[in-house]
Design a protein around this motif. Sequence first.
Motif, short mmCIF file in Angstrom:
data_model
loop_
_atom_site.label_atom_id
_atom_site.label_comp_id
_atom_site.label_asym_id
_atom_site.label_seq_id
_atom_site.Cartn_x
_atom_site.Cartn_y
_atom_site.Cartn_z
N ALA A 216 7.26 -4.22 55.62
CA ALA A 216 8.66 -4.22 56.05
C ALA A 216 9.52 -5.22 55.30
CB ALA A 216 8.74 -4.50 57.55
N GLY A 259 8.14 2.15 60.90
CA GLY A 259 9.51 1.64 60.86
C GLY A 259 9.93 1.19 59.48
N VAL A 296 10.33 1.78 64.81
CA VAL A 296 9.97 0.37 64.97
C VAL A 296 9.33 0.15 66.34
CG1 VAL A 296 10.88 -1.97 65.14
CG2 VAL A 296 11.74 -0.45 63.36
#
Length: 316
Positions: A216, A259, A296
Amino acid sequence: MALFARAKKREGLLATAWTNEGVCAALVQLRTGDKPQVKAVLWHAGAKLAAAPAPAMEKLNKEMQAASYRCSTLLGAADYQLLSLEAPNVPAEELKTAVGWRLKDMLDFPLADATIDVFDIPPDQNAPVRGQSVFAVAARNAAVAQRQGNYAAAKIALSVIDIPEMAQRNIAALLETPGRGLAMLSFDGDGGLLTVNFNTELYLSRRIDVKLTQLAEGSDDQKQQYYDKITLELQRSFDHFDRQFHFINVIKLILAPTGTDGLHGYLADNLYMPVEVLDLSAVFDLAGLAPLQDAVGQARFFLTLGAALRQEAAAP
């Protein structure tokens, strides 16, 4: 006849997972002929909750009435080891002890400090000679005792201590094509987890040293390195699986919610099998719960929801 019958537990399993960022809880009710329904979820943030769990347990009991349900909890990756090995030729009642001695030199902590459990890896039913393999779980006694103590202090009965591989297996089992193998890949704060299911049974488990935060938050160059590492590990794992379980045809890889962008496309371009991204609404009735409406949130609760799918007879 008993004058005071023990209160019957409500339907559903309430699972918790203690992570580096906080505590996840999910209550799931199984339904015949329909998707399992997520009745409630809870996220209690705090990096130090494992050392001081009382506030989280209090919140769990107050907001989710934990004492009214069968409860399970997931161990973290550092709390146990999962190993596959050839089954010892001993009576069933001696299996755990025999497996423990075989694990003695394979563990990174003393055997005396381990709680051992064993489950089968089903063999090829059409093979003339069926060699039997098993998965052995060696959990650190200190981790097991800590979880038991957390629940006991909160006066909540703990029915099951589970591991992430089995939680992921539970979700994958709902997505299988009959007679075909299914691979699933997920990421969290402990790293990546690859599993392969066949006929709802777990046949392969591999850990990948890439964490969800790295996917991420890494730079583009770093992400490229992570994608390469993941792809190489997947290719090696699938090659090994094909040699060991040639009777299983793995038809696709399911990527659990992350996510993040980029990994799905990279895997789809570099693996020989189809790669699909999972939306948990395909597996669960999410009941409109806000924390599960984006990838997420689904990534955060993924393994906890899988643990809450565990099926077993409720305690009387």
